[in-house]
Design an enzyme around this catalytic site. Sequence first.
Site, PDB file in Angstrom:
ATOM      1  CD  GLU A  78       6.272 -64.451-102.069  1.00  0.00           C
ATOM      2  OE1 GLU A  78       6.113 -65.061-101.200  1.00  0.00           O
ATOM      3  OE2 GLU A  78       6.280 -65.679-102.697  1.00  0.00           O
ATOM      4  CE  LYS A  86      10.658 -58.920 -93.692  1.00  0.00           C
ATOM      5  NZ  LYS A  86       9.714 -59.730 -92.427  1.00  0.00           N
ATOM      6  CG  ASP A  90       5.334 -56.755 -88.855  1.00  0.00           C
ATOM      7  OD1 ASP A  90       5.725 -57.053 -88.569  1.00  0.00           O
ATOM      8  OD2 ASP A  90       5.128 -55.423 -88.484  1.00  0.00           O
ATOM      9  CE1 TYR A 136       6.760 -67.050 -96.103  1.00  0.00           C
ATOM     10  CE2 TYR A 136       5.421 -66.332 -95.536  1.00  0.00           C
ATOM     11  CZ  TYR A 136       6.896 -66.347 -94.994  1.00  0.00           C
ATOM     12  OH  TYR A 136       6.889 -66.140 -93.620  1.00  0.00           O
ATOM     13  CE  LYS A 169      12.518 -55.530 -91.535  1.00  0.00           C
ATOM     14  NZ  LYS A 169      12.562 -56.079 -90.422  1.00  0.00           N
ATOM     15  CB  CYS A 187       8.571 -36.961 -56.955  1.00  0.00           C
ATOM     16  SG  CYS A 187       7.465 -38.372 -57.433  1.00  0.00           S
ATOM     17  CB  CYS A 202       6.160 -39.030 -52.858  1.00  0.00           C
ATOM     18  SG  CYS A 202       8.111 -38.838 -53.577  1.00  0.00           S
ATOM     19  CB  CYS A 204      11.612 -39.679 -57.227  1.00  0.00           C
ATOM     20  SG  CYS A 204      10.430 -40.056 -55.639  1.00  0.00           S
ATOM     21  CB  CYS A 248       8.349 -42.710 -54.129  1.00  0.00           C
ATOM     22  SG  CYS A 248       7.723 -41.915 -55.813  1.00  0.00           S
TER      23      CYS A 248
HETATM   24  P1  AMP Z   1      12.924 -60.958 -89.615  1.00  0.00           P
HETATM   25  O1  AMP Z   1      10.999 -61.349 -89.319  1.00  0.00           O
HETATM   26  O2  AMP Z   1      13.530 -59.971 -90.155  1.00  0.00           O
HETATM   27  O3  AMP Z   1      14.043 -62.535 -89.453  1.00  0.00           O
HETATM   28  O4  AMP Z   1      12.015 -61.158 -91.551  1.00  0.00           O
HETATM   29  C1  AMP Z   1      12.409 -62.787 -91.993  1.00  0.00           C
HETATM   30  C2  AMP Z   1      10.398 -63.690 -92.076  1.00  0.00           C
HETATM   31  O5  AMP Z   1      10.030 -62.390 -92.779  1.00  0.00           O
HETATM   32  C3  AMP Z   1      10.092 -64.660 -92.977  1.00  0.00           C
HETATM   33  O6  AMP Z   1      11.112 -65.534 -90.894  1.00  0.00           O
HETATM   34  C4  AMP Z   1       8.816 -64.939 -92.233  1.00  0.00           C
HETATM   35  O7  AMP Z   1       8.374 -65.214 -91.072  1.00  0.00           O
HETATM   36  C5  AMP Z   1       8.220 -63.167 -92.483  1.00  0.00           C
HETATM   37  N1  AMP Z   1       7.781 -63.121 -94.162  1.00  0.00           N
HETATM   38  C6  AMP Z   1       6.779 -62.308 -94.119  1.00  0.00           C
HETATM   39  N2  AMP Z   1       6.199 -62.483 -95.156  1.00  0.00           N
HETATM   40  C7  AMP Z   1       7.138 -63.207 -96.058  1.00  0.00           C
HETATM   41  C8  AMP Z   1       7.187 -63.893 -97.441  1.00  0.00           C
HETATM   42  N3  AMP Z   1       6.875 -63.056 -98.183  1.00  0.00           N
HETATM   43  N4  AMP Z   1       8.148 -65.105 -97.420  1.00  0.00           N
HETATM   44  C9  AMP Z   1       9.338 -65.026 -96.459  1.00  0.00           C
HETATM   45  N5  AMP Z   1       8.773 -65.091 -95.801  1.00  0.00           N
HETATM   46  C10 AMP Z   1       8.052 -63.509 -95.196  1.00  0.00           C
HETATM   47 ZN    ZN Z   2       8.546 -40.172 -55.664  1.00  0.00          ZN
END
Ligand code: AMP
Ligand code: ZN
Length: 666
Positions: free
Chosen positions: A113, A115, A117, A222, A314, A408, A411, A426, A431
């Site tokens: 899946e 991941k 962000d 998910y 990652k 600086c 100043c 500085c 300043c």
């Molecule tokens: P971390 O932020 O390093 O703790 O990575 C884990 C987090 O990845 C989980 O807590 C989820 O919030 C996130 N995440 C994003 N996509 C997925 C996915 N497809 N399955 C599981 N976790 C996911």
């Molecule tokens: Zn300064």
Amino acid sequence: MDDLFVADEIKELREKIAYHSDLYYQKAAPEISDYEFDQLVKRLQYLETKYPQYKIQESPTEKVGSDIDDESKIIPHKVRMYSLENAYTLEEIEDFYNKITKETKKMPYFTTELKLDGFSINLYYENGDLVYATTRGNGFEGEDVTQNVKTISGIPQKIDYPKPIEIRGEIFLPRSEFERINEEREKNGERIFANPRNAAAGTIKLKDPEIVKTRKLDYRVYSVGLFENNEIKSQYTLLKYFEKLGFKTLARDMKNLLKFGELNRIIEQCKFWELEKNNLEFDIDGLVIKVDDFELQKKLGYTSKFPKWAIAYKFKAEEVETQLLGVDFQVGRTGAVTPVARLEPVFISGSTVSNATLHNEDEIDRLDLKIGDYVTVIKSGEIIPKIIKVDKKKRPDKAEEINFPTNCPVCSSPLRKQEEGAVTYCSNANCPAQVQRRIEHFASRDAVDIEGLGEAVIKQLLENNMIEKIEDIYNIDFEKFANLERQGKKSAENLQKAIEKSKNQKFEKILFGLGIRYVGARTSKILTANFDNINALINASYLDFLMIDEIGEKIAQSLVDFFSDEKNLRMIENLKKIGLNMKSEKQEIKDKLSGSTFLVTGSLTNFSRNEIKNQIEQNGGRVVSSVSKKLEYLIVGENPGSKLSKAKKIDTIKIISEQEFLEMIK
Ligand code: AMP
Ligand code: ZN
């Protein structure tokens, strides 16, 4: 390695991890990349395994980074939430695959899946209604963000599933929306978000759901927490089921979400998405590989931090080449002068970049950098990216030397280097650039939080000679202020009220506002939990500070330096006279619980979470964040969570009922 050095390194790592974890999970403003952060944790893990005598229960290798910043909004998860084991190489994915096949003695199916962000979220439904939504929190309990989550279109408020269920997923900002918000913020002179993740994390905790609504957050689900259903037996069928219930899942964006048992196809997917990620409408930072079958997942189980049946591959930070056009020098609140590279704008990891930090003079020397050079830039979590190398073969003939100023830029006072050498300061404490930044910091949200006292207003006050140091903001002539350009009676009144209010801020926020080097919001909190008032801090020694977990040599030294500087002591004296709160909460208080530590699990009849916390603190006790040897009393309410079973394993912890607690404070 010498034992003493190991102990030092471990402590330093814990301190660093705590600092960056706070920036990432609570402030949504990281300074380092995920990769750098994950490497710190891995190093600590290695040292703790090799030298178990130095391991502590509260180690960051054992817990998920907490996003909780408002304790009054805590709701316990019915089933724990975990983090994910991470890998940055395909070899590690291969190892994971082989380990699973060996342990299960099968050729299990895996799912891959995206991941996402973003920000993880837990949605709790009962009788088909969305009852609440919480953040991941510390994994055991999360923060209530229901009102904000309800503004996200596409999250069903009602589902066709009557039993209680916890549905988990990720909230994020699509890139286009992220860019729109940043453009708007830039126009309004507000700080722009570094990336969509920070923007999403910053949005989900806003106090006003109306603002959240204007930012078009999106989501995918998910996984499940609490779930009693014997029909759904695998991750793949779970995702299908979510779709049927009306949720958005990752299957929509990833047409090839399929089950397979072949390692090469998993590796193919990792490679494919690393190249393809920029063509998505949202940010992903990797791929998650999961054992598909729930029965097998259960067999494999969990560590204290992640499932053993999943791993995240990652992606490393993207590298892009561009040209260095010039270098600017900025003066910060401590007087540190930071060189900032001006770059030919390039598009990198989802946004256009035109500045990069150069940290200090040594960094310029190390890179052997000249103006006009072609440089490789990475985004490493922070707002301004980093230059990692220079292509000297491409150096133009007219490349110019970078001259670090001797005075600086604001100043003109002479610049000085401190002991260790790298950073240039500085030397003028008055300043204007420093004073401006110090006051901005003092008034900022995580410090004393004065609404309306931002960069522009502070500049105006300084230019009109109405203030020259922090404490002057408590003596502003508001009649004069009302007559300044762009101001008026109403804005003067509002500012006056906001400034008045700040006097009663919590001590930890006031302490943070003082701007002590290396003392972030989190360290402030730790300090005020360990010292009763400002005098105790002023009188503490280097060793007193060092005794505290998570406070290492750098912070301890900085504290001692700060509190032995006459100017700082005068400022503190003035702030005290003005009436700012310089006492820890526990101090004013009756002493029935005299320093004992408490933790609550389950729901109580007489108190909300916040009320019981206040009761404990007002009676001189302290609330800790998790079960460890430092815990003395666990108060157990109805439907206790996993804290109870954890506490039972440590025999020094006294397990008491709500009634018994009431007796203690009677
Ligand atoms: P971390 O932020 O390093 O703790 O990575 C884990 C987090 O990845 C989980 O807590 C989820 O919030 C996130 N995440 C994003 N996509 C997925 C996915 N497809 N399955 C599981 N976790 C996911
Ligand atoms: Zn300064």
